[in-house]
Design an enzyme around this catalytic site. Sequence first.
Site, short mmCIF file in Angstrom:
data_model
loop_
_atom_site.label_atom_id
_atom_site.label_comp_id
_atom_site.label_asym_id
_atom_site.label_seq_id
_atom_site.Cartn_x
_atom_site.Cartn_y
_atom_site.Cartn_z
N LYS A 177 0.89 -1.18 0.00
CA LYS A 177 0.00 0.00 0.00
C LYS A 177 0.92 1.22 0.00
O LYS A 177 1.49 1.58 1.01
CB LYS A 177 -0.87 -0.01 1.27
CG LYS A 177 -2.16 0.72 1.17
CD LYS A 177 -2.23 2.19 1.34
CE LYS A 177 -1.59 3.01 2.37
NZ LYS A 177 -1.47 4.42 1.91
N GLY A 230 7.26 5.46 7.82
CA GLY A 230 6.40 6.63 7.90
C GLY A 230 6.65 7.37 9.19
O GLY A 230 7.74 7.26 9.78
N SER A 231 5.66 8.09 9.64
CA SER A 231 5.85 8.91 10.84
C SER A 231 5.82 8.05 12.10
O SER A 231 5.26 6.95 12.12
CB SER A 231 4.75 9.96 10.91
OG SER A 231 3.50 9.32 11.02
N GLY A 235 3.44 4.90 13.01
CA GLY A 235 4.16 3.66 13.33
C GLY A 235 3.68 3.06 14.64
O GLY A 235 3.54 1.84 14.78
N GLU A 252 10.32 1.85 10.35
CA GLU A 252 11.33 2.88 10.04
C GLU A 252 10.62 4.23 10.16
O GLU A 252 9.77 4.55 9.33
CB GLU A 252 11.86 2.71 8.62
CG GLU A 252 12.69 1.47 8.41
CD GLU A 252 13.98 1.48 9.18
OE1 GLU A 252 14.49 0.40 9.48
OE2 GLU A 252 14.46 2.59 9.54
N CYS A 286 13.80 11.44 5.80
CA CYS A 286 13.91 11.05 7.21
C CYS A 286 15.31 11.31 7.72
O CYS A 286 15.52 11.46 8.92
CB CYS A 286 13.53 9.59 7.39
SG CYS A 286 14.32 8.53 6.20
N GLN A 333 1.16 19.19 4.66
CA GLN A 333 2.58 19.24 5.05
C GLN A 333 3.09 20.69 5.00
O GLN A 333 3.89 21.11 5.83
CB GLN A 333 3.37 18.33 4.11
CG GLN A 333 4.76 17.96 4.60
CD GLN A 333 4.76 17.13 5.87
OE1 GLN A 333 3.77 16.47 6.19
NE2 GLN A 333 5.84 17.20 6.63
N GLU A 387 10.26 16.58 14.78
CA GLU A 387 10.51 16.45 13.35
C GLU A 387 9.59 17.41 12.58
O GLU A 387 8.38 17.41 12.78
CB GLU A 387 10.24 15.02 12.89
CG GLU A 387 10.56 14.84 11.43
CD GLU A 387 10.37 13.41 10.96
OE1 GLU A 387 9.27 12.87 11.18
OE2 GLU A 387 11.31 12.84 10.39
P1 NDP Z 1 2.60 8.66 7.51
O1 NDP Z 1 3.00 7.98 8.75
O2 NDP Z 1 1.51 9.63 7.54
O3 NDP Z 1 2.19 7.58 6.40
C1 NDP Z 1 3.01 6.50 6.03
C2 NDP Z 1 2.15 5.44 5.37
O4 NDP Z 1 1.27 4.87 6.33
C3 NDP Z 1 1.26 5.98 4.27
O5 NDP Z 1 1.14 5.01 3.25
C4 NDP Z 1 -0.06 6.18 4.99
O6 NDP Z 1 -1.19 6.24 4.17
C5 NDP Z 1 -0.06 4.95 5.88
N1 NDP Z 1 -0.97 5.04 7.02
C6 NDP Z 1 -1.49 6.12 7.63
N2 NDP Z 1 -2.28 5.77 8.67
C7 NDP Z 1 -2.26 4.42 8.74
C8 NDP Z 1 -2.88 3.45 9.58
N3 NDP Z 1 -3.68 3.80 10.59
N4 NDP Z 1 -2.62 2.14 9.35
C9 NDP Z 1 -1.81 1.76 8.36
N5 NDP Z 1 -1.20 2.63 7.50
C10 NDP Z 1 -1.42 3.94 7.69
O7 NDP Z 1 3.93 9.29 6.93
P2 NDP Z 1 4.11 10.16 5.64
O8 NDP Z 1 3.64 9.42 4.44
O9 NDP Z 1 3.51 11.50 5.91
O10 NDP Z 1 5.70 10.23 5.55
C11 NDP Z 1 6.44 11.14 6.27
C12 NDP Z 1 6.99 10.51 7.53
O11 NDP Z 1 7.69 9.32 7.23
C13 NDP Z 1 8.01 11.40 8.23
O12 NDP Z 1 7.71 11.46 9.60
C14 NDP Z 1 9.35 10.71 8.02
O13 NDP Z 1 10.28 10.90 9.01
C15 NDP Z 1 8.96 9.29 7.90
N6 NDP Z 1 9.92 8.59 7.06
C16 NDP Z 1 10.80 7.74 7.68
C17 NDP Z 1 11.75 7.09 6.94
C18 NDP Z 1 12.69 6.13 7.60
O14 NDP Z 1 13.21 5.27 6.93
N7 NDP Z 1 12.95 6.23 8.87
C19 NDP Z 1 11.88 7.29 5.50
C20 NDP Z 1 10.89 8.19 4.96
C21 NDP Z 1 9.95 8.81 5.73
P3 NDP Z 1 -1.61 7.64 3.47
O15 NDP Z 1 -1.19 7.48 2.09
O16 NDP Z 1 -3.06 7.78 3.64
O17 NDP Z 1 -0.88 8.74 4.19
#
Ligand code: NDP
Length: 498
Positions: A177, A230-231, A235, A252, A286, A333, A387
């Site tokens: 996804k 993701g965030s 997470g 991550e 990130c 954002q 962040e």
């Molecule tokens: P989000 O946490 O908002 O989203 C990440 C993914 O999770 C998206 O596909 C999102 O869907 C999905 N998601 C959201 N809610 C849920 C849920 N309840 N259950 C399952 N999946 C869900 O992050 P962003 O996409 O806004 O990315 C930015 C963040 O990611 C930053 O905080 C950054 O630091 C982190 N990041 C970390 C990295 C690492 O390797 N450490 C690398 C890159 C980014 P949707 O499409 O609807 O948002």
Amino acid sequence: MAEPRVFKNFIGGEWRPSASGKTFESRNPADTRELAGVFQDSGVQDVNAAVAAAKAAFPAWRATPAPKRAEILLRAAQLLQERKERYSADLTREMGKPLFEAGGDIVEAIGMAQYAAGEGRRMHGVTTPSELPNKFQMSIRQPIGVCGLITPWNFPMAIASWKMLPALVVGNTVVIKPGEDTPHSTFNLVECLHEAGLPPGVVNIVTGYGPTAGQPLVEHADVPVISFTGSTATGRLVNLAAADKIKRVSLELGGKNPVIALDDADLDLVMDGVLWGAFGTAGQRCTATSRLIVQRGVAAELTERLVARAKTLRVGNGLSPETEMGPIINQKQLDRVLDYVAIGKSEGAKLLCGGGRLTGGDYDYGFFVQPTIFGGVSRDMRIAREEIFGPVLSIIEVADFDEAISVANDVPYGLSASLYSRDANHAFRMMRDIESGICYINAPTIGAEIHLPFGGVKGTGNGHREAGPQLMDAFSEWKSVYVDYSGSLQRAQIDNEV
Ligand code: NDP
């Protein structure tokens, strides 16, 4: 696999509309008049169909010899290479980063395909002598089943490849996804795998929003592995949702990455590294540099030079070759970045440059923010601890190396950190004492390569690493095998008592 402008879900090797018939649009964040694609707004029924397809494909894929699985990855790497230019433009259109950076995303996927393919001919376990006579023992790596992959929008091709390709070479099947802002690049990656010969059902794509498409994947009983980037806030939710079924969850998450610049640093090098680390990808990495922790002797000069350079950065549409910094991904954002600028000001930090939305002309159709630098930041301010995920740099002055390390470690995250110094003693102390998963000496906080482990400590993750020699760990189980050829019962720890 034709490339429709309206992308359906890719399930069991077929294009399928969402069960509800609903779709959503992905638009170019540099120019929202441009439609990057229309995608399925999926829900639980679509996720169930994708998981069922992945589950059905698992036995045959698992039984395919690993070197044969790897050959498909290598062919996909070749196709990615041939299509790099087109895929880079697709990626820039959906995500906004300049073309030269988008090319880096594709190159990471190529590198990961080659690296993971190499594992098809290694995938080593160990053999070890037994404490008993006439007994043989070894460990073997095995796939787990259907892996649920959830990715963010900032590296739409690279992060998808980091999860998908190691999972596949081990013999798992996957449902991915992608982030709702940038699904096109995941389709491009899967297009190459499909054309390279991946059997139907081995990879499935379900697009949609986190709560409606991501969460059902996390909760599905037939998905024993979740790999999430993701965030930190999301997470945590993912971890909680998976805990009930005792799933394996690899997280991550976010970062608050520091560059430490000491008095003996090569200031030209610091300048280049901090500008690239803070404003590359408009700070939406990130591993982006969000704190410059600088020793007092060089603070004034470095600050003045950085501000002068930041003001000259060319911000614009990533499709233009002139552009050095692209847009922010979306309105939400953008608001978040501007909110943090207001927070910084209200906390008493000094806004040295930027801080505003860029408007006028073509800027009015995108989400553009000026490269922003705050001075006079103290370690307890929110802009020094939280962040932001945008082009905002906080400069914190310190007296010496010890204070610099203390400030650097005083955040809830620990992904990447960098030291600029000519002193080898400080470099080695940095490597030992910095609380981060990635450490650079005389290089920016961004620039990880796929053959070293990637991930962080503290709030950045839960101990898993992607890429590097550990790339398959999240997607495999170890099985220990004992073969007793003595013809009699031998009791370990009893019959060989010392
Ligand atoms: P989000 O946490 O908002 O989203 C990440 C993914 O999770 C998206 O596909 C999102 O869907 C999905 N998601 C959201 N809610 C849920 C849920 N309840 N259950 C399952 N999946 C869900 O992050 P962003 O996409 O806004 O990315 C930015 C963040 O990611 C930053 O905080 C950054 O630091 C982190 N990041 C970390 C990295 C690492 O390797 N450490 C690398 C890159 C980014 P949707 O499409 O609807 O948002």
